[in-house]
Motif scaffolding. Structure first.
Motif, PDB file in Angstrom:
ATOM      1  N   SER A  89       5.768 -71.866 -33.216  1.00  0.00           N
ATOM      2  CA  SER A  89       7.107 -72.437 -33.285  1.00  0.00           C
ATOM      3  C   SER A  89       7.216 -73.690 -32.421  1.00  0.00           C
ATOM      4  O   SER A  89       7.770 -74.708 -32.848  1.00  0.00           O
ATOM      5  CB  SER A  89       8.135 -71.397 -32.827  1.00  0.00           C
ATOM      6  OG  SER A  89       9.438 -71.938 -32.872  1.00  0.00           O
ATOM      7  N   GLN A  90       6.665 -73.632 -31.210  1.00  0.00           N
ATOM      8  CA  GLN A  90       6.696 -74.802 -30.333  1.00  0.00           C
ATOM      9  C   GLN A  90       5.913 -75.957 -30.937  1.00  0.00           C
ATOM     10  O   GLN A  90       6.334 -77.112 -30.865  1.00  0.00           O
ATOM     11  CB  GLN A  90       6.131 -74.438 -28.960  1.00  0.00           C
ATOM     12  CG  GLN A  90       7.033 -73.528 -28.150  1.00  0.00           C
ATOM     13  CD  GLN A  90       6.438 -73.181 -26.804  1.00  0.00           C
ATOM     14  OE1 GLN A  90       5.401 -73.708 -26.416  1.00  0.00           O
ATOM     15  NE2 GLN A  90       7.091 -72.285 -26.080  1.00  0.00           N
ATOM     16  N   PHE A  91       4.770 -75.644 -31.531  1.00  0.00           N
ATOM     17  CA  PHE A  91       3.964 -76.689 -32.167  1.00  0.00           C
ATOM     18  C   PHE A  91       4.738 -77.359 -33.301  1.00  0.00           C
ATOM     19  O   PHE A  91       4.750 -78.590 -33.422  1.00  0.00           O
ATOM     20  CB  PHE A  91       2.669 -76.089 -32.711  1.00  0.00           C
ATOM     21  CG  PHE A  91       1.899 -77.021 -33.602  1.00  0.00           C
ATOM     22  CD1 PHE A  91       1.155 -78.058 -33.064  1.00  0.00           C
ATOM     23  CD2 PHE A  91       1.930 -76.874 -34.984  1.00  0.00           C
ATOM     24  CE1 PHE A  91       0.451 -78.933 -33.883  1.00  0.00           C
ATOM     25  CE2 PHE A  91       1.232 -77.740 -35.813  1.00  0.00           C
ATOM     26  CZ  PHE A  91       0.487 -78.771 -35.256  1.00  0.00           C
ATOM     27  N   HIS A  93       8.096 -77.429 -33.861  1.00  0.00           N
ATOM     28  CA  HIS A  93       9.311 -78.124 -33.447  1.00  0.00           C
ATOM     29  C   HIS A  93       9.037 -79.291 -32.496  1.00  0.00           C
ATOM     30  O   HIS A  93       9.879 -80.180 -32.362  1.00  0.00           O
ATOM     31  CB  HIS A  93      10.286 -77.139 -32.807  1.00  0.00           C
ATOM     32  CG  HIS A  93      10.807 -76.113 -33.770  1.00  0.00           C
ATOM     33  ND1 HIS A  93      11.410 -76.460 -34.967  1.00  0.00           N
ATOM     34  CD2 HIS A  93      10.796 -74.753 -33.737  1.00  0.00           C
ATOM     35  CE1 HIS A  93      11.756 -75.359 -35.615  1.00  0.00           C
ATOM     36  NE2 HIS A  93      11.394 -74.318 -34.895  1.00  0.00           N
ATOM     37  N   ASN A  94       7.884 -79.301 -31.841  1.00  0.00           N
ATOM     38  CA  ASN A  94       7.584 -80.382 -30.898  1.00  0.00           C
ATOM     39  C   ASN A  94       6.819 -81.541 -31.528  1.00  0.00           C
ATOM     40  O   ASN A  94       6.364 -82.429 -30.825  1.00  0.00           O
ATOM     41  CB  ASN A  94       6.783 -79.846 -29.707  1.00  0.00           C
ATOM     42  CG  ASN A  94       7.614 -78.965 -28.802  1.00  0.00           C
ATOM     43  OD1 ASN A  94       8.834 -79.014 -28.833  1.00  0.00           O
ATOM     44  ND2 ASN A  94       6.959 -78.149 -27.993  1.00  0.00           N
ATOM     45  N   GLY A  95       6.667 -81.543 -32.816  1.00  0.00           N
ATOM     46  CA  GLY A  95       5.969 -82.673 -33.427  1.00  0.00           C
ATOM     47  C   GLY A  95       5.461 -82.406 -34.831  1.00  0.00           C
ATOM     48  O   GLY A  95       5.440 -83.298 -35.675  1.00  0.00           O
ATOM     49  N   GLU A 122      16.926 -80.732 -32.580  1.00  0.00           N
ATOM     50  CA  GLU A 122      15.859 -81.619 -32.107  1.00  0.00           C
ATOM     51  C   GLU A 122      14.795 -81.835 -33.178  1.00  0.00           C
ATOM     52  O   GLU A 122      14.194 -82.906 -33.264  1.00  0.00           O
ATOM     53  CB  GLU A 122      15.224 -81.058 -30.836  1.00  0.00           C
ATOM     54  CG  GLU A 122      16.074 -81.234 -29.592  1.00  0.00           C
ATOM     55  CD  GLU A 122      16.400 -82.700 -29.327  1.00  0.00           C
ATOM     56  OE1 GLU A 122      15.489 -83.540 -29.392  1.00  0.00           O
ATOM     57  OE2 GLU A 122      17.573 -83.007 -29.066  1.00  0.00           O
ATOM     58  N   SER A 123      14.561 -80.829 -33.992  1.00  0.00           N
ATOM     59  CA  SER A 123      13.592 -80.981 -35.076  1.00  0.00           C
ATOM     60  C   SER A 123      14.127 -81.920 -36.153  1.00  0.00           C
ATOM     61  O   SER A 123      13.362 -82.651 -36.785  1.00  0.00           O
ATOM     62  CB  SER A 123      13.258 -79.617 -35.684  1.00  0.00           C
ATOM     63  OG  SER A 123      12.581 -78.809 -34.742  1.00  0.00           O
ATOM     64  N   THR A 126      13.290 -85.414 -35.019  1.00  0.00           N
ATOM     65  CA  THR A 126      11.890 -85.741 -35.308  1.00  0.00           C
ATOM     66  C   THR A 126      11.688 -86.005 -36.793  1.00  0.00           C
ATOM     67  O   THR A 126      10.971 -86.932 -37.187  1.00  0.00           O
ATOM     68  CB  THR A 126      10.974 -84.592 -34.856  1.00  0.00           C
ATOM     69  OG1 THR A 126      11.178 -84.342 -33.465  1.00  0.00           O
ATOM     70  CG2 THR A 126       9.508 -84.932 -35.091  1.00  0.00           C
TER      71      THR A 126
END
Length: 228
Positions: A89-91, A93-95, A122-123, A126
């Motif tokens: 999930s972090q991967f 949403h973080n890019g 935030e996603s 991006t």
């Protein structure tokens, strides 16, 4: 009967002393080899574990990205996102969502907005940053959707990027899009970006167009951009 202390004692035979020394050397060598081999085995086991764990994690990420790229319905995207483990999930949403969103817009521009809409805030930022390269497929809708789906920070960024590009490559289209834009935040950044970039290509045409803007404040903003 006691033996006087001053009598000479018998020395250990040389052969026996040599045997003890050899035994100590061999035993020490065996111990060192054992410790080295044990340490190497522990390192090897840990290395293989970490490598396998890393491969599994990468495979999980790749599978999640592939599933999201294939999704065509908002509820499917939402379902996939809720099932992701924390690391994946972090991967995403973080890019990782940038690559996914670009794929959505390239595949079906009109439906891509509904998929972006179900992403966390935030996603969505991006996603819009990566998808802005496809704005030319429907510039007006891209601007309107950015107003609906993201905050003012990304709205200004998206607006600048679009009108920068139009000012350099298609000022007439930029003017037409500006005429249909009603939101103040869009018009403010659009005028500055459009006329600044246009003036670097054709300053006379940019100045002439700026002078024709009806609102005095917008006309001044455009002329200031041209004269920078």
């Amino acid at each position: 009967m006691s033996v006087p202390d001053n009598l000479p004692r018998r020395a250990n035979p040389p052969a026996k002393e040599g045997f003890h020394s050899l035994f100590n050397i061999v035993a020490g060598t065996i111990l060192v080899v054992f410790l080295v081999v044990t340490g190497l085995q522990v390192w090897s086991d840990r290395h293989h574990y970490l490598a396998g764990h890393g491969q599994n994690r990468a495979a999980t990420r790749d599978a999640a990205v592939a599933s999201l790229k294939k999704a065509t319905e908002p509820q499917v995207v939402s379902g996939i996102l809720t099932e992701l483990d924390n690391d994946t999930s972090q991967f995403i949403h973080n890019g990782g969502i940038g690559e996914i969103a670009s794929h959505w817009f390239q595949r079906d521009y009109q439906s891509a907005f509904s998929l972006v809409a179900v992403l966390p805030s935030e996603s969505r930022v991006t996603a819009f940053r990566h998808a802005v390269e496809y704005y030319h497929l429907d510039p007006e809708r891209f601007l309107n959707e950015s107003l609906r789906l993201v905050d003012s920070r990304i709205q200004s960024e998206v607006t600048r990027r679009i009108f920068d590009d139009l000012g350099k490559n298609d000022p007439a289209k930029g003017l037409a899009l500006l005429a249909r834009a009603e939101e103040e935040i869009v018009r403010t950044f659009a005028i500055e970006s459009l006329f600044l970039c246009w003036s670097r290509v054709d300053p006379d045409a940019a100045r002439a167009a700026a002078e024709k803007l009806e609102k005095p404040g917008e006309r001044d903003r455009a002329l200031n951009a041209v004269n920078r």
